[in-house]
Design an enzyme around this catalytic site. Sequence first.
Site, short mmCIF file in Angstrom:
data_model
loop_
_atom_site.label_atom_id
_atom_site.label_comp_id
_atom_site.label_asym_id
_atom_site.label_seq_id
_atom_site.Cartn_x
_atom_site.Cartn_y
_atom_site.Cartn_z
N LYS A 131 53.55 39.06 26.46
CA LYS A 131 53.18 37.66 26.70
C LYS A 131 53.14 36.71 25.61
CE LYS A 131 51.94 35.06 30.18
NZ LYS A 131 51.59 35.27 31.90
N GLY B 100 55.44 32.03 32.50
CA GLY B 100 54.18 31.79 33.16
C GLY B 100 53.61 30.52 32.57
N GLY B 101 52.49 30.44 32.94
CA GLY B 101 51.70 28.96 32.79
C GLY B 101 51.32 29.02 31.32
N PHE B 102 51.28 30.29 30.78
CA PHE B 102 50.71 30.46 29.58
C PHE B 102 51.57 30.97 28.32
CE2 PHE B 102 47.71 31.52 32.91
CZ PHE B 102 46.75 30.54 32.81
N GLY B 103 53.12 30.74 28.59
CA GLY B 103 54.17 31.20 27.70
C GLY B 103 54.94 32.14 28.46
N ASP C 70 45.34 30.74 39.35
CA ASP C 70 46.62 30.66 39.43
C ASP C 70 47.39 31.67 40.02
OD1 ASP C 70 49.04 29.11 39.39
OD2 ASP C 70 49.53 29.84 37.23
N VAL D 140 57.54 35.55 28.78
CA VAL D 140 57.22 36.89 29.09
C VAL D 140 58.46 37.83 28.63
CG1 VAL D 140 56.32 38.94 30.20
CG2 VAL D 140 55.46 36.64 30.84
N GLY E 221 60.14 36.41 32.14
CA GLY E 221 59.57 35.36 33.19
C GLY E 221 58.97 34.37 32.11
#
Length: 812
Positions: A521, A502-505, A618, A507, A500
């Site tokens: 993550k 996500g908005g933060f990096g 989010d 996964v 995946g």
Amino acid sequence: MAHSKFPTILYTIFHALTFLNICLGADTLFPNQTLENGRTLISANQIFEVGFFTPVFSGNTFLGIWYKSTPDVVVWVANRKNPINDSQEIALGIAPNGTLIITRNGTVIWYKVSSKIASNPVLRLLDTGNLVVVDDAIDIWQSFDSPSDTRLPGMQMVNNPNTGDFKYLTSWRNSIDPSPGDFTYRIENKGLPELVIFRGAVKRFRTGPWNGLEFSGSSVSPNPGYKLEAVFDKDLMLSVYEAYYSSTITRLTLQQSGLLQRYSMNEMKDKWNVAYTLPRDSCDNYGQCGPYGVCSIDKEPICECLKGFEPKAQQDWDWSSGCSRIRPLNCGSGDAFLEVIGVKYPDMVEYWLNTSMSLKECHDECLRNCSCVAYANTYITNGGTGCLMWFGELIDIREVHGADSKQIVYVRLPVSELQSNNNLDKTKKKKHDKAGKLIVISTITGVLISCLICLGIRALRLRLKKRAGKQKNEDFELPSFKMAAIAAATNNFSSENLIGEGGFGPVYGGKLSAEEEIAVKRLSSSSRQGLEEFKNEVILIAKLQHRNLVRLLGCCIEGDERLLIYEYMQNRSLDYFVFDENRKKLLTWPKRFDIIMGISKGLLYLHHDSRLKVIHRDLKTGNILLDGNLNPKISDFGLARIFGGDQTTARTKRVIGTYGYMAPEYAFDGKFSVKSDIFSIGVILLEIVSGKKNRGFSHCNHHHSLLGHAWLLWKENKALELMDECLKDTYNETQVKRCIHVALLCIQKFPENRPVMSSVVFMLGHEEAVLCEPGEPGFFMERSYSCNAENHASISNGSKKDSMTITDLEPR
Ligand SMILES: *[C@@H]1O[C@H](CO)[C@@H](O)[C@H](O)[C@H]1NC(C)=O
Ligand SMILES: *[C@@H]1O[C@H](CO)[C@@H](O)[C@H](O)[C@H]1NC(C)=O
Ligand SMILES: *[C@@H]1O[C@H](CO)[C@@H](O)[C@H](O)[C@H]1NC(C)=O
Ligand SMILES: *[C@@H]1O[C@H](CO)[C@@H](O)[C@H](O)[C@H]1NC(C)=O
Ligand SMILES: *[C@@H]1O[C@H](CO)[C@@H](O)[C@H](O)[C@H]1NC(C)=O
Ligand SMILES: *[C@@H]1O[C@H](CO)[C@@H](O)[C@H](O)[C@H]1NC(C)=O
């Protein structure tokens, strides 16, 4: 005449039109005439119409009165308890003696006797909506005497124990069944008179007692179009009704859901607008805050204990058990009274009443009797008169805006309790500590950091310890993983292991050992936080533990790399299932409802029950992960704090989030609060129920988003049409409707109208909770739909680079 093979309202209307030549102007039926199914009488000014109708999908036919311009609004039903299951050959007539009859093929199958035997009767439909039998200019029967679910101007609600006359509203069972439902709205003459909505014998809402001028809990501003008139006999309220004051067409309807709604018709006379709804808000729910609790809709939480009392339950959202005394009463001279001003009087469960006593006498009498817990003037008129004393518990108190300040309840407390001035503050503070309060601290550099009081103190303590040379946080140690181990587990962060983004990096999935699966993550390097702050934040996040939150197992910090290691979730995320034509079938309704409850409880924990007050910022179906048993767990919580920096203030320049889930005030102004998360969860609820994405939703008849579509269907009483088709075998109508209803409350345009998480959980879990009518949703505007819209993107007022770093891509 009209043999209805397809007996629907529409069909009836069609026939009404067919027979227009006969009916036009006919508001009267003579004993030598009959009104067959399909024909109608129309009031002189074309406002009301009476005839037979058969609700869609119902096999039963009823005699009813509706508005000629909006035939689906039926205001009165004659044979609610005696549905006609075969509408062939039926006709309405009036016998020569004045009895109203329905016949089939000449045989009487239903009748309504008049108050006296007539000699020259006619049946006439008036422009007030009243169907009357007139005999030589005297009304000997009227439909207004047996209200259904609607009070029209001029129609009386009656409660006269002397004559045994009781008239009140009773809801329909459901939208196609006018037989008497669970809810009634009636005058209650126990103690001081008031109007009450009951479900069965259980109170759901009360207006508050009559205070001589108005109902003490009402703050509905008077409308010149309809004014309530009340008729009294001494202290009994015999009847209430509205007189006509304007040409506005208005009605008051007790819905099947138990909501009482005031409608007025627009000028075009083709649409109805809701003027107000009762209960207005959660504070109007009977006993919302339990015994000795006071409900104030502007506060959060809305419940508070009366001074001198403390909450019984541990959890913020569970107020049903109310409050208990901090110190026992002394009785006699050891007690005094606290003035509670501008509230709806507590319910009169156990009371004593004398309307001629003075306030002073009342005070003395209450003080003398050890079981008297409070007293008040009965009426505020004439400088305040009468004496009402309460025994037992005080329940259903709410703050009323604009309530008369003469409306004062005197609550008995021990003198010691009354003298400790800071007492109320103490209880309040206790609440706030629990809820976590957002405060803003300005640092020397001018950077605003908001943090929680409790966190503030904790963090300070932590920092001091660190300065003292201590390396570890003594009460919590977050496992630290070696980079080499993680690299091995994820195949050196290979693209095959990417699960995946996500908005933060990104996964990655990985295996530490044969059994132990993890998700890693890899935080993007945009976090400009110092190492210490980062560690502190991660430790705080790791402490958030709840069965509906993804568990953080540890972290890894080496060089520039910052990795968070989470438990692995076998079934990816909710969007992977709910929007996929095949996989969605695995999510039956009971499963979806479980998921909805799980997500709600997880978010409740983040907002209220954890030691931090975490605003997720989010929330979306892609951030709801599913474990092996399809149990939902919220992920990415708390990361906004790490990446937030100066964005954890209540207004942010850089918006982290995803189109389609962002509340309007957040998307446009960068303002966020728990209420912006509430908006997102509302969207998620609608997506789960409908199986459709909000973003990218299109409909052939209009250009509204999923949110607008849901609201329009709701307003048309067709909410169920929103439901995912593949749920048709497993759904539970009440639950589905309730989920949609709650979702609509959550996505309302104005944050202050949205419920808090505790109410959301309560409303979802309690079938008997009466919900308010949702207002217009956020983003309720038609938009031109373009198919090339990127599905997900973060928006940013900052640099392009910034927006890239927080761009939120859809997991593959
Ligand atoms: C029915 O009765 C009314 C009033 O008695 C009379 O005016 C009318 O002509 C009658 N109609 C028929 C069709 O007999
Ligand atoms: C219709 O109602 C009558 C009388 O209540 C009853 O005897 C009959 O069984 C009903 N028919 C159907 C099809 O429900
Ligand atoms: C009135 O007339 C109807 C129909 O003829 C009959 O069934 C009923 O018993 C009469 N009522 C009275 C009070 O005489
Ligand atoms: C109606 O009544 C007439 C004569 O009384 C009879 O011939 C006819 O069969 C009846 N119709 C029905 C549907 O019962
Ligand atoms: C009510 O109070 C008045 C004045 O104190 C008193 O005269 C009267 O007896 C009281 N009535 C009752 C029913 O207690
Ligand atoms: C207190 O008032 C209640 C209710 O009127 C009454 O039943 C009770 O006897 C009174 N107690 C005393 C001690 O006067």
